[in-house]
Each structure stands twice: as C-alpha cells, then as structure tokens.
Design a protein around this motif. Structure first.
Motif, PDB file in Angstrom:
ATOM      1  N   SER A 257       0.545  -1.209   0.358  1.00  0.00           N
ATOM      2  CA  SER A 257      -0.178   0.260  -0.373  1.00  0.00           C
ATOM      3  C   SER A 257       0.561   1.661  -0.328  1.00  0.00           C
ATOM      4  N   LEU A 258       1.778   1.469   1.029  1.00  0.00           N
ATOM      5  CA  LEU A 258       2.347   2.275   1.391  1.00  0.00           C
ATOM      6  C   LEU A 258       4.157   2.816  -0.199  1.00  0.00           C
ATOM      7  N   VAL A 259       4.036   1.400  -1.008  1.00  0.00           N
ATOM      8  CA  VAL A 259       4.895   1.785  -1.848  1.00  0.00           C
ATOM      9  C   VAL A 259       4.355   2.373  -3.258  1.00  0.00           C
ATOM     10  N   VAL A 260       2.903   2.198  -3.094  1.00  0.00           N
ATOM     11  CA  VAL A 260       1.850   2.160  -4.414  1.00  0.00           C
ATOM     12  C   VAL A 260       1.780   3.824  -4.443  1.00  0.00           C
TER      13      VAL A 260
ATOM     14  N   ALA B 124      10.392  19.676   3.044  1.00  0.00           N
ATOM     15  CA  ALA B 124      11.134  19.643   4.048  1.00  0.00           C
ATOM     16  C   ALA B 124      10.606  20.158   5.494  1.00  0.00           C
ATOM     17  N   VAL B 125      10.433  21.428   5.295  1.00  0.00           N
ATOM     18  CA  VAL B 125      10.060  22.123   5.704  1.00  0.00           C
ATOM     19  C   VAL B 125       8.505  21.915   6.602  1.00  0.00           C
ATOM     20  N   LYS B 126       7.673  21.416   6.380  1.00  0.00           N
ATOM     21  CA  LYS B 126       6.572  20.315   7.100  1.00  0.00           C
ATOM     22  C   LYS B 126       7.067  19.330   7.379  1.00  0.00           C
ATOM     23  N   LEU B 127       8.375  18.449   7.456  1.00  0.00           N
ATOM     24  CA  LEU B 127       8.106  17.993   7.782  1.00  0.00           C
ATOM     25  C   LEU B 127       9.290  18.327   9.386  1.00  0.00           C
ATOM     26  N   GLY B 128       9.832  19.137   9.245  1.00  0.00           N
ATOM     27  CA  GLY B 128      11.276  19.626   9.909  1.00  0.00           C
ATOM     28  C   GLY B 128      12.015  19.454  10.197  1.00  0.00           C
ATOM     29  N   ASN B 129      12.842  19.484   8.986  1.00  0.00           N
ATOM     30  CA  ASN B 129      13.981  18.015   8.686  1.00  0.00           C
ATOM     31  C   ASN B 129      15.330  19.546   8.916  1.00  0.00           C
ATOM     32  N   ARG B 130      15.680  19.769   9.339  1.00  0.00           N
ATOM     33  CA  ARG B 130      17.180  20.847   8.799  1.00  0.00           C
ATOM     34  C   ARG B 130      18.072  20.249   8.123  1.00  0.00           C
TER      35      ARG B 130
ATOM     36  N   PHE C 218       4.370  15.137  -9.515  1.00  0.00           N
ATOM     37  CA  PHE C 218       4.437  16.574  -9.340  1.00  0.00           C
ATOM     38  C   PHE C 218       2.809  17.565  -9.250  1.00  0.00           C
ATOM     39  N   SER C 219       2.261  17.212 -10.121  1.00  0.00           N
ATOM     40  CA  SER C 219       0.623  18.123 -10.422  1.00  0.00           C
ATOM     41  C   SER C 219       0.287  17.987 -10.071  1.00  0.00           C
ATOM     42  N   GLN C 220       0.769  17.428  -8.490  1.00  0.00           N
ATOM     43  CA  GLN C 220      -0.756  17.576  -7.164  1.00  0.00           C
ATOM     44  C   GLN C 220      -0.201  18.421  -6.599  1.00  0.00           C
ATOM     45  N   VAL C 221      -1.284  19.513  -6.259  1.00  0.00           N
ATOM     46  CA  VAL C 221      -0.700  20.621  -5.893  1.00  0.00           C
ATOM     47  C   VAL C 221      -0.505  20.604  -4.050  1.00  0.00           C
ATOM     48  N   SER C 222      -1.364  19.531  -3.312  1.00  0.00           N
ATOM     49  CA  SER C 222      -0.982  19.702  -2.185  1.00  0.00           C
ATOM     50  C   SER C 222      -0.063  18.969  -1.675  1.00  0.00           C
ATOM     51  N   ILE C 223       0.375  18.586  -0.382  1.00  0.00           N
ATOM     52  CA  ILE C 223       1.327  18.338   0.243  1.00  0.00           C
ATOM     53  C   ILE C 223       0.973  16.566   0.446  1.00  0.00           C
ATOM     54  N   PRO C 224       1.569  15.550   0.434  1.00  0.00           N
ATOM     55  CA  PRO C 224       1.100  14.368   0.970  1.00  0.00           C
ATOM     56  C   PRO C 224       1.006  14.170   2.971  1.00  0.00           C
ATOM     57  N   LYS C 225       0.026  14.127   2.383  1.00  0.00           N
ATOM     58  CA  LYS C 225      -0.471  14.169   4.436  1.00  0.00           C
ATOM     59  C   LYS C 225      -0.225  13.331   5.051  1.00  0.00           C
TER      60      LYS C 225
ATOM     61  N   ILE D 241       4.746   8.606   3.500  1.00  0.00           N
ATOM     62  CA  ILE D 241       5.387   9.505   2.029  1.00  0.00           C
ATOM     63  C   ILE D 241       5.826  10.387   1.509  1.00  0.00           C
ATOM     64  N   LEU D 242       6.028  11.177   2.315  1.00  0.00           N
ATOM     65  CA  LEU D 242       6.518  12.309   2.449  1.00  0.00           C
ATOM     66  C   LEU D 242       8.166  12.688   2.761  1.00  0.00           C
ATOM     67  N   ILE D 243       8.919  11.700   3.552  1.00  0.00           N
ATOM     68  CA  ILE D 243      10.286  11.311   3.451  1.00  0.00           C
ATOM     69  C   ILE D 243      10.217  10.634   2.941  1.00  0.00           C
ATOM     70  N   VAL D 244       9.783   9.360   2.068  1.00  0.00           N
ATOM     71  CA  VAL D 244      10.493   8.124   1.329  1.00  0.00           C
ATOM     72  C   VAL D 244      10.900   9.777  -0.490  1.00  0.00           C
ATOM     73  N   LEU D 245       9.475  10.198  -0.388  1.00  0.00           N
ATOM     74  CA  LEU D 245       9.847  11.570  -1.805  1.00  0.00           C
ATOM     75  C   LEU D 245      10.475  12.453  -2.139  1.00  0.00           C
ATOM     76  N   LEU D 246      11.343  12.744  -0.440  1.00  0.00           N
ATOM     77  CA  LEU D 246      12.324  14.275   0.123  1.00  0.00           C
ATOM     78  C   LEU D 246      13.571  12.953  -0.381  1.00  0.00           C
ATOM     79  N   ALA D 247      14.015  12.293   0.334  1.00  0.00           N
ATOM     80  CA  ALA D 247      14.988  11.116   0.181  1.00  0.00           C
ATOM     81  C   ALA D 247      15.396  10.943  -1.443  1.00  0.00           C
ATOM     82  N   GLU D 248      13.955  10.427  -2.420  1.00  0.00           N
ATOM     83  CA  GLU D 248      14.481  10.145  -3.363  1.00  0.00           C
ATOM     84  C   GLU D 248      14.889  11.288  -4.223  1.00  0.00           C
ATOM     85  N   ARG D 249      14.332  12.642  -4.172  1.00  0.00           N
ATOM     86  CA  ARG D 249      14.468  13.669  -4.926  1.00  0.00           C
ATOM     87  C   ARG D 249      16.462  14.496  -4.356  1.00  0.00           C
ATOM     88  N   LEU D 250      16.952  13.423  -3.060  1.00  0.00           N
ATOM     89  CA  LEU D 250      18.127  14.271  -2.779  1.00  0.00           C
ATOM     90  C   LEU D 250      19.225  13.737  -3.218  1.00  0.00           C
TER      91      LEU D 250
END
Length: 304
Positions: free
Chosen positions: A225-228, A284-290, A235-242, A246-255
């Motif tokens: 379920s998480l992988v899907v 990253a701001v939402k996650l509060g990860n410096r 990228f066209s999705q305006v809202s940040i994943p709740k 999901i958010l942290i995996v997307l950030l790690a992949e982008r990094l």
C-alpha cells in the motif's frame, strides 16, 4: 584543453574574490587575456556572460549567508548592491522567490528547536559502489532492528534487484543503486523499517514494467500500500502528502537525484533544481528536517 584550464583558473579566482571588486578587466588580467578575448572565450565555454556568472555566484553565496543568519541588507551590501530593493529584485529574478521568503523558511525551521546549521548534511555514498556493497551499508545501518526484520528487508532487496534488472541511470550505473541509496538515506533519517524498505521500491511502477498485481502478490500488504501511494504521487498534485511516510520517501528520493544531477543535460538540471525549490523544500519545512532543507537548498542553488 588550454581554454578549459584558463576557465577553471578564472572560476577559482572569482569564487575567492566574490566580496571584492570583480570586473571583466580584473578577471581577464588574472588569466592573461585581454578583456574582449576572454569575455568571448568565457561565454562560449560557460554559456553565460562573465559578469552574469559573477552575479549568479554572488547571489548563491548571499542565499547561503542568509540561511546562516546574515541580515538581508548586509547580504545585499556584501553582494555589491546599494539597497535591499535592488538585491531583492535580482534575487527574485534569479531564484523565483524573495530573500524574505528564504529568511522565513529559516525561521520556520529554527522555531522547531535547535540550531539551524546543526548536522548540516546526511551521509553520502560514492558513485560506482555496487548494489551488493550498498545493501551491506544499508544492513549495517539497520542491524539493530532484529534478525526477522533483516530477513524481510533482504527478501525485498532481492525482489527489487529483479524488478529493476536491466535498467540504467544517466551515470551508467545499475538503476537499483538509486532506490538503494534512497533506502540508506531513510535509514540515516531514522525512518522505520517499512518506510526504509519502501525506499527500495520508490519508483518501481514508474521505471519498470512491474504491475501492481505482481507487487501485491509478492509484498506484505502494508508495504504494498505504501509503495503504491509513493509511486502514484505526481508533481501536478498541489497539496503536500498528508502521510509523513510518503513525504519522507519522496524527499529522500529527490535528495539522491539532486546529488547525481550532474549526469543530466543542463536544461534538465535547471528544471529539477526549480522543482526542488518550489515543491520539495516546502516538504522539508513541513517535516521540520533541517538537514534535508539545507542540502536541498545547497544543491538547488548550484543549478538554477
């Protein structure tokens, strides 16, 4: 080759003297050419005029200084601007947002507690490391999770190697090295084992011919379920994943993608850098990860 050495010498001189009075004449004199001749050489090799390059480097330096706590007016004056208004106009034109917005992002992170510059970057693996060695690094980072969890992660690793088999990155490496690096970053970020394992399949539905049906039959339900969800985010999705997972995996992949951006064409590098500033830095701001925010900023400013 002669011109490449001259250009490299000029870039070093510029970076060492960004706070000084840099002119076409002073830079050209340092490398032993007339200002007219060197200006032409520089633009041919760099795709940008000499003084536009100096301006860009000063703005990048100013952005880093603002993040480190310098006042905007001081950063403006140190960059050669007579007022914060002129600096703000140039900054916005260059990066697409104002220095005030950058300062606000810093305040948001600092308000979460601790020093903004503390533990600035995450660990990084070298280009060219084999998938076997990357998996050993990953295992060493999660060895405290217990034997059963390590067995589960090894099983998903073997599946990931099969799924991504035959795929290559722009660097020429096996593609599996990308999701493995994502998983290593997630381990460094102290994500739980399910999230780390999902990192090994961060773009499997986008980059391979593997179907959801096969994934569902071979993965535990929670992981499936998480992988899907990770793979279906666009990228066209305006809202940040709740879901922060999901958010942290997307950030790690982008990094990891930003760390290896040099292998892409210039146009794609700029596009990815602009995406990172507009989309992923707010994540990253939402996650509060410096650490994530600082490195994403550092890497993006190199290419915009």
């Amino acid at each position: 080759m002669q011109y490449e050495k001259v250009i490299a010498k000029s870039l070093k001189f510029i970076d060492e003297n960004l706070d000084g009075h840099l002119t076409i004449n002073s830079i050209s004199f340092q490398v032993g050419y007339s200002s007219f001749h060197f200006s032409r050489i520089f633009k041919q090799h760099m795709g940008i005029s000499l003084m536009d390059y100096v301006k860009k480097r000063r703005l990048i330096k100013a952005s880093n200084e603002i993040i480190e706590g310098k006042r905007i007016i001081d950063a403006a004056l140190d960059s050669g601007y007579q007022s914060s208004a002129g600096f703000t106009k140039a900054f916005r034109k260059e990066f697409g947002f104002s220095p005030v917005l950058l300062k606000t992002m810093v305040w948001q992170i600092e308000s979460l507690g601790g020093h903004f510059m503390e533990q600035r970057f995450l660990a990084e693996t070298e280009i060219g490391i084999s998938e076997e060695e990357l998996f050993r690094i990953l295992q060493s980072k999660i060895c405290k999770s217990g034997e059963q969890k390590n067995l589960e992660i090894k099983k998903v690793y073997e599946l990931a190697c099969d799924y991504y088999s035959g795929q290559k990155r722009y660097s020429g490496e096996e593609y599996i090295t990308h999701p493995l690096n994502v998983a290593i970053l997630l381990a460094d970020l102290e994500a739980d084992e399910t999230v780390i394992t999902a990192g090994m399949l961060c773009d499997v539905l986008k980059k391979t011919s593997v179907t959801k049906e096969r994934l569902q039959s071979e993965l535990p339900q929670e992981l499936y379920s998480l992988v899907v969800q990770i793979n279906e985010w666009e990228f066209s999705q305006v809202s940040i994943p709740k879901d922060d997972r999901i958010l942290i995996v997307l950030l790690a992949e982008r990094l990891h993608n930003m760390r290896t951006l040099e292998y892409m064409k210039e146009e794609r590098r700029r596009e990815k850098a602009e995406e990172t500033i507009k989309i992923f830095m707010p994540f990253a701001v939402k996650l509060g990860n410096r650490k994530l925010l600082m490195e994403l900023n550092e890497l993006s400013m190199k290419y915009v």
